[in-house]
Design a protein around this motif. Structure first.
Motif, mmCIF file in Angstrom:
data_model
loop_
_atom_site.group_PDB
_atom_site.id
_atom_site.type_symbol
_atom_site.label_atom_id
_atom_site.label_comp_id
_atom_site.label_asym_id
_atom_site.label_seq_id
_atom_site.Cartn_x
_atom_site.Cartn_y
_atom_site.Cartn_z
ATOM 1 N N GLU A 28 21.208 10.358 0.220
ATOM 2 C CA GLU A 28 21.876 11.671 0.186
ATOM 3 C C GLU A 28 21.234 12.635 -0.806
ATOM 4 O O GLU A 28 21.271 13.851 -0.618
ATOM 5 C CB GLU A 28 23.352 11.472 -0.165
ATOM 6 C CG GLU A 28 24.177 12.732 -0.079
ATOM 7 C CD GLU A 28 25.642 12.488 -0.379
ATOM 8 O OE1 GLU A 28 26.450 13.326 0.053
ATOM 9 O OE2 GLU A 28 25.979 11.485 -1.030
ATOM 10 N N ASP A 29 20.622 12.107 -1.847
ATOM 11 C CA ASP A 29 20.064 12.949 -2.904
ATOM 12 C C ASP A 29 18.646 13.438 -2.613
ATOM 13 O O ASP A 29 18.078 14.158 -3.422
ATOM 14 C CB ASP A 29 20.065 12.179 -4.227
ATOM 15 C CG ASP A 29 21.468 11.796 -4.663
ATOM 16 O OD1 ASP A 29 22.415 12.549 -4.358
ATOM 17 O OD2 ASP A 29 21.612 10.727 -5.285
ATOM 18 N N ARG A 30 18.086 13.067 -1.493
ATOM 19 C CA ARG A 30 16.727 13.482 -1.155
ATOM 20 C C ARG A 30 16.759 14.512 -0.030
ATOM 21 O O ARG A 30 17.630 14.494 0.835
ATOM 22 C CB ARG A 30 15.884 12.280 -0.697
ATOM 23 C CG ARG A 30 15.826 11.141 -1.667
ATOM 24 C CD ARG A 30 14.976 11.501 -2.894
ATOM 25 N NE ARG A 30 14.837 10.369 -3.775
ATOM 26 C CZ ARG A 30 13.732 9.655 -3.901
ATOM 27 N NH1 ARG A 30 12.654 9.953 -3.218
ATOM 28 N NH2 ARG A 30 13.696 8.645 -4.729
ATOM 29 N N SER A 31 15.780 15.392 -0.040
ATOM 30 C CA SER A 31 15.716 16.441 0.984
ATOM 31 C C SER A 31 15.155 15.887 2.290
ATOM 32 O O SER A 31 14.516 14.840 2.324
ATOM 33 C CB SER A 31 14.820 17.584 0.503
ATOM 34 O OG SER A 31 13.469 17.157 0.433
ATOM 35 N N ILE A 75 8.406 13.184 5.046
ATOM 36 C CA ILE A 75 7.048 12.943 4.551
ATOM 37 C C ILE A 75 6.865 11.468 4.226
ATOM 38 O O ILE A 75 5.842 10.865 4.570
ATOM 39 C CB ILE A 75 6.749 13.830 3.318
ATOM 40 C CG1 ILE A 75 6.580 15.283 3.760
ATOM 41 C CG2 ILE A 75 5.515 13.342 2.572
ATOM 42 C CD1 ILE A 75 6.484 16.273 2.623
ATOM 43 N N ALA A 76 7.854 10.879 3.584
ATOM 44 C CA ALA A 76 7.775 9.446 3.261
ATOM 45 C C ALA A 76 7.692 8.604 4.526
ATOM 46 O O ALA A 76 6.899 7.658 4.606
ATOM 47 C CB ALA A 76 8.977 9.027 2.423
ATOM 48 N N ALA A 123 0.831 -1.211 0.000
ATOM 49 C CA ALA A 123 0.000 0.000 0.000
ATOM 50 C C ALA A 123 0.862 1.256 0.000
ATOM 51 O O ALA A 123 0.558 2.232 -0.699
ATOM 52 C CB ALA A 123 -0.937 0.000 1.210
ATOM 53 N N PHE A 124 1.957 1.232 0.760
ATOM 54 C CA PHE A 124 2.846 2.392 0.796
ATOM 55 C C PHE A 124 3.507 2.618 -0.561
ATOM 56 O O PHE A 124 3.613 3.759 -1.025
ATOM 57 C CB PHE A 124 3.918 2.224 1.878
ATOM 58 C CG PHE A 124 4.962 3.301 1.838
ATOM 59 C CD1 PHE A 124 4.633 4.613 2.123
ATOM 60 C CD2 PHE A 124 6.271 3.015 1.491
ATOM 61 C CE1 PHE A 124 5.586 5.620 2.076
ATOM 62 C CE2 PHE A 124 7.225 4.002 1.448
ATOM 63 C CZ PHE A 124 6.883 5.311 1.745
ATOM 64 N N LYS A 125 3.940 1.551 -1.213
ATOM 65 C CA LYS A 125 4.556 1.706 -2.537
ATOM 66 C C LYS A 125 3.578 2.343 -3.521
ATOM 67 O O LYS A 125 3.947 3.226 -4.291
ATOM 68 C CB LYS A 125 5.033 0.361 -3.074
ATOM 69 C CG LYS A 125 6.307 -0.117 -2.439
ATOM 70 C CD LYS A 125 6.778 -1.420 -3.058
ATOM 71 C CE LYS A 125 8.054 -1.877 -2.382
ATOM 72 N NZ LYS A 125 8.571 -3.116 -2.990
ATOM 73 N N GLN A 126 2.330 1.895 -3.480
ATOM 74 C CA GLN A 126 1.320 2.467 -4.364
ATOM 75 C C GLN A 126 1.036 3.931 -4.021
ATOM 76 O O GLN A 126 0.905 4.767 -4.912
ATOM 77 C CB GLN A 126 0.030 1.649 -4.301
ATOM 78 C CG GLN A 126 0.145 0.291 -4.933
ATOM 79 C CD GLN A 126 0.506 0.361 -6.407
ATOM 80 O OE1 GLN A 126 -0.041 1.170 -7.151
ATOM 81 N NE2 GLN A 126 1.445 -0.468 -6.818
ATOM 82 N N ALA A 127 0.934 4.224 -2.739
ATOM 83 C CA ALA A 127 0.680 5.606 -2.317
ATOM 84 C C ALA A 127 1.839 6.508 -2.723
ATOM 85 O O ALA A 127 1.623 7.637 -3.192
ATOM 86 C CB ALA A 127 0.464 5.669 -0.807
ATOM 87 N N TRP A 128 3.063 6.028 -2.570
ATOM 88 C CA TRP A 128 4.219 6.852 -2.924
ATOM 89 C C TRP A 128 4.275 7.089 -4.430
ATOM 90 O O TRP A 128 4.625 8.179 -4.875
ATOM 91 C CB TRP A 128 5.526 6.229 -2.425
ATOM 92 C CG TRP A 128 6.643 7.202 -2.577
ATOM 93 C CD1 TRP A 128 7.613 7.198 -3.526
ATOM 94 C CD2 TRP A 128 6.865 8.366 -1.793
ATOM 95 N NE1 TRP A 128 8.430 8.281 -3.377
ATOM 96 C CE2 TRP A 128 7.990 9.013 -2.322
ATOM 97 C CE3 TRP A 128 6.219 8.926 -0.695
ATOM 98 C CZ2 TRP A 128 8.492 10.193 -1.778
ATOM 99 C CZ3 TRP A 128 6.719 10.102 -0.155
ATOM 100 C CH2 TRP A 128 7.829 10.715 -0.697
ATOM 101 N N GLY A 139 9.534 6.149 -9.219
ATOM 102 C CA GLY A 139 10.686 6.019 -8.334
ATOM 103 C C GLY A 139 10.315 5.462 -6.974
ATOM 104 O O GLY A 139 9.149 5.422 -6.588
ATOM 105 N N ASP A 140 11.334 5.023 -6.275
ATOM 106 C CA ASP A 140 11.144 4.458 -4.945
ATOM 107 C C ASP A 140 11.086 5.554 -3.898
ATOM 108 O O ASP A 140 11.602 6.655 -4.097
ATOM 109 C CB ASP A 140 12.287 3.500 -4.603
ATOM 110 C CG ASP A 140 12.288 2.263 -5.488
ATOM 111 O OD1 ASP A 140 11.192 1.870 -5.931
ATOM 112 O OD2 ASP A 140 13.367 1.711 -5.723
ATOM 113 N N ALA A 141 10.498 5.227 -2.775
ATOM 114 C CA ALA A 141 10.453 6.158 -1.654
ATOM 115 C C ALA A 141 11.870 6.348 -1.118
ATOM 116 O O ALA A 141 12.690 5.432 -1.163
ATOM 117 C CB ALA A 141 9.549 5.619 -0.561
ATOM 118 N N PRO A 142 12.162 7.527 -0.617
ATOM 119 C CA PRO A 142 13.515 7.764 -0.107
ATOM 120 C C PRO A 142 13.756 7.047 1.212
ATOM 121 O O PRO A 142 12.840 6.864 2.012
ATOM 122 C CB PRO A 142 13.546 9.277 0.095
ATOM 123 C CG PRO A 142 12.131 9.660 0.333
ATOM 124 C CD PRO A 142 11.324 8.708 -0.507
ATOM 125 N N SER A 143 14.981 6.641 1.406
ATOM 126 C CA SER A 143 15.364 6.100 2.708
ATOM 127 C C SER A 143 15.988 7.237 3.509
ATOM 128 O O SER A 143 16.345 8.282 2.958
ATOM 129 C CB SER A 143 16.362 4.950 2.551
ATOM 130 O OG SER A 143 17.591 5.427 2.064
#
Length: 88
Positions: free
Chosen positions: A46-49, A55-56, A26-31, A38-42
């Motif tokens: 480093e490349d994500r704010s 938020i993720a 469900a989270f993958k679909q929501a993201w 693209g995948d949700a950030p971990s």
């Protein structure tokens, strides 16, 4: 009543695993709906704010909590129907 809790424990563990898989999907679909692709950030991406990572994480936590509560509640209701005793 204690016997019902002990007997329900393996069922609860299995339901927990199932709820984790459902919540992950469900989270993958929501993201995908939010981000587009693209995948949700971990947390260590480093490349994500900070904003995007937090938020993720908040969305993932909320989805997991709702799915887990729904699956746990459904399992307890089903157990009561079968045994006549509430497992919790």
């Amino acid at each position: 009543m204690k016997g019902a809790k002990v007997a329900y424990r393996p069922v609860g563990l299995a339901l927990g695993a199932v709820s984790g898989m459902i919540a992950g999907a469900a989270f993958k679909q929501a993201w995908k709906m939010i981000e587009g692709e693209g995948d949700a950030p971990s947390a260590t991406d480093e490349d994500r704010s900070w904003r995007e990572v937090l938020i993720a994480a908040a969305l993932q936590g909320a989805i997991f909590a709702v799915v887990k509560a729904a699956v746990d509640r459904s399992g307890a209701v089903a157990a009561r129907r079968v045994t006549g005793t509430w497992p919790g």
